[in-house]
Design a protein around this motif. Structure first.
Motif, PDB file in Angstrom:
ATOM      1  N   VAL A  34      30.038 -15.960  -3.990  1.00 19.89           N
ATOM      2  CA  VAL A  34      30.698 -15.846  -2.689  1.00 19.89           C
ATOM      3  C   VAL A  34      29.693 -16.126  -1.567  1.00 19.89           C
ATOM      4  CG1 VAL A  34      31.754 -14.207  -1.064  1.00 19.89           C
ATOM      5  CG2 VAL A  34      32.515 -14.283  -3.447  1.00 19.89           C
ATOM      6  N   ARG A  35      28.498 -15.617  -1.721  1.00 28.15           N
ATOM      7  CA  ARG A  35      27.460 -15.804  -0.693  1.00 28.15           C
ATOM      8  C   ARG A  35      27.172 -17.289  -0.460  1.00 28.15           C
ATOM      9  NH1 ARG A  35      21.783 -16.412  -1.501  1.00 28.15           N
ATOM     10  NH2 ARG A  35      20.606 -15.984   0.396  1.00 28.15           N
ATOM     11  N   HIS A  83      27.909  -8.064   3.337  1.00 29.88           N
ATOM     12  CA  HIS A  83      27.308  -7.534   2.111  1.00 29.88           C
ATOM     13  C   HIS A  83      27.165  -6.012   2.195  1.00 29.88           C
ATOM     14  CE1 HIS A  83      26.123 -11.600   0.646  1.00 29.88           C
ATOM     15  NE2 HIS A  83      26.262 -11.848   1.951  1.00 29.88           N
ATOM     16  N   GLY A 111      25.363  -9.365  -4.415  1.00 23.91           N
ATOM     17  CA  GLY A 111      25.271 -10.804  -4.246  1.00 23.91           C
ATOM     18  C   GLY A 111      23.926 -11.229  -3.706  1.00 23.91           C
ATOM     19  N   SER A 153      31.215 -10.063   0.318  1.00 19.90           N
ATOM     20  CA  SER A 153      30.369 -10.146  -0.870  1.00 19.90           C
ATOM     21  C   SER A 153      29.874  -8.733  -1.176  1.00 19.90           C
ATOM     22  CB  SER A 153      29.219 -11.132  -0.633  1.00 19.90           C
ATOM     23  OG  SER A 153      28.358 -11.206  -1.748  1.00 19.90           O
ATOM     24  N   GLU A 167      24.732 -13.965   6.817  1.00 17.83           N
ATOM     25  CA  GLU A 167      24.982 -12.795   5.975  1.00 17.83           C
ATOM     26  C   GLU A 167      24.830 -11.541   6.828  1.00 17.83           C
ATOM     27  OE1 GLU A 167      21.793 -13.012   3.225  1.00 17.83           O
ATOM     28  OE2 GLU A 167      22.320 -15.016   2.524  1.00 17.83           O
ATOM     29  N   ASN A 227      37.265 -12.190  -7.711  1.00 18.93           N
ATOM     30  CA  ASN A 227      36.156 -12.107  -6.754  1.00 18.93           C
ATOM     31  C   ASN A 227      35.736 -13.451  -6.175  1.00 18.93           C
ATOM     32  OD1 ASN A 227      36.211  -9.456  -7.557  1.00 18.93           O
ATOM     33  ND2 ASN A 227      34.186  -9.434  -8.475  1.00 18.93           N
ATOM     34  N   SER A 259      29.573 -14.176   5.634  1.00 13.00           N
ATOM     35  CA  SER A 259      29.755 -13.200   4.555  1.00 13.00           C
ATOM     36  C   SER A 259      29.234 -11.831   4.966  1.00 13.00           C
ATOM     37  CB  SER A 259      29.057 -13.661   3.271  1.00 13.00           C
ATOM     38  OG  SER A 259      27.663 -13.828   3.466  1.00 13.00           O
ATOM     39  N   LYS A 280      29.667 -12.223  -6.804  1.00 14.64           N
ATOM     40  CA  LYS A 280      29.340 -11.928  -5.413  1.00 14.64           C
ATOM     41  C   LYS A 280      28.240 -12.843  -4.890  1.00 14.64           C
ATOM     42  CE  LYS A 280      32.342  -8.707  -4.571  1.00 14.64           C
ATOM     43  NZ  LYS A 280      33.426  -8.949  -3.598  1.00 14.64           N
TER      44      LYS A 280
END
Length: 268
Positions: free
Chosen positions: A163-164, A187, A146, A142, A259, A114, A185, A160
């Protein structure tokens, strides 16, 4: 003209779910897809579906936690197509286990796929994008996990969430380099994919941990979503794929480090 005509995209975890839908949607927008996965049967099926729909695609076997394989995939893509414009770091796993019962092996496996997989993808793709001189778009998948915690999913949430913030830091590095590469990213919330029914040996499925989080009394993604998402139903992989296509295209040219939450209102 289609938004991604002439562009080349690597999509990891493309054998099913969000990865397959993303490969298909990007192909429909005109991109040539390099679909990768460790699931050979599923990956070849994704490849066949794109070709049957009139798109252009190749399938390569890839373990995203293997750095040498990342170097090979990028080199193969550049040798075959001469350019690389889009990377979708989608491959991921979810192992539902309470922290006190989680093995180090389970923790390390989630981190490797991940989080480390995302790092390796970006590390090896960015030089290829820079060499092309056209910039590019990196989309790291993500999760709402996250953005907020969930009991029984601590390992998944940690990766996660990583990753963010990795995405945001890398977006600033690329912006400082003035290389034209944007990094964002995505989500997803409750999306109706096979991950919800896969149970790690001795652990909990994502559906079971979501059930505990929401109070839903069944394991159906729609029931879980109805309990926790204002829209009241589970999303489909294509709902996420369309958001990824937006981030891959010039329609989002002023977005980086952002995001994109696609969760039916779950985190609202």
């Amino acid at each position: 003209m289609k938004r991604l005509t002439g562009r080349v995209a690597i999509v990891t975890g493309a054998a099913s779910g969000i990865g397959r839908a993303t490969a298909e949607v990007l192909a429909a927008e005109g991109a040539l897809i390099v679909a990768t996965d460790i699931d050979v049967g599923g990956g070849e099926e994704t490849h066949g579906r794109i070709i049957a729909s009139g798109g252009h695609a190749r399938f390569l076997v890839q373990d995203v936690a293997d750095e040498d394989r990342w170097a090979e995939v990028v080199a193969d893509t550049m040798a075959s197509h001469g350019r690389l414009d889009i990377l979708v770091n989608n491959a991921g796993i979810g192992l539902g286990t309470l922290v006190t019962e989680m093995t180090l092996e389970a923790w390390n496996r989630q981190v490797a796929i991940n989080l480390t997989g995302v790092f390796l993808g970006c590390k090896h793709v960015i030089p290829a994008m820079r060499a092309g001189g056209r910039g590019g778009s990196i989309i790291n998948v993500s999760s709402v996990a996250g953005l907020e915690g969930a009991a029984g999913l601590a390992g998944y949430c940690a990766t996660k969430g990583g990753v963010r913030l990795f995405t945001k830091a890398l977006a600033k590095e690329c912006a400082m380099a003035r290389d034209g590469i944007r990094v964002n990213s995505v989500h997803p919330g409750i999306i109706d994919t096979p991950i919800w029914t896969r149970i790690d040996q001795g652990g909990l499925s994502l559906a079971q941990t979501a059930e505990a989080h929401t109070g839903a009394n069944a394991l159906s993604p729609d029931v879980i979503a109805a309990a926790g998402a204002p829209l009241g139903y589970a999303g489909q992989p294509e709902d996420v794929a369309r958001g990824i296509a937006f981030l891959a295209s010039d329609d989002s040219r002023y977005m980086t480090g952002s995001e994109l939450v696609i969760d039916g209102g779950w985190t609202a």
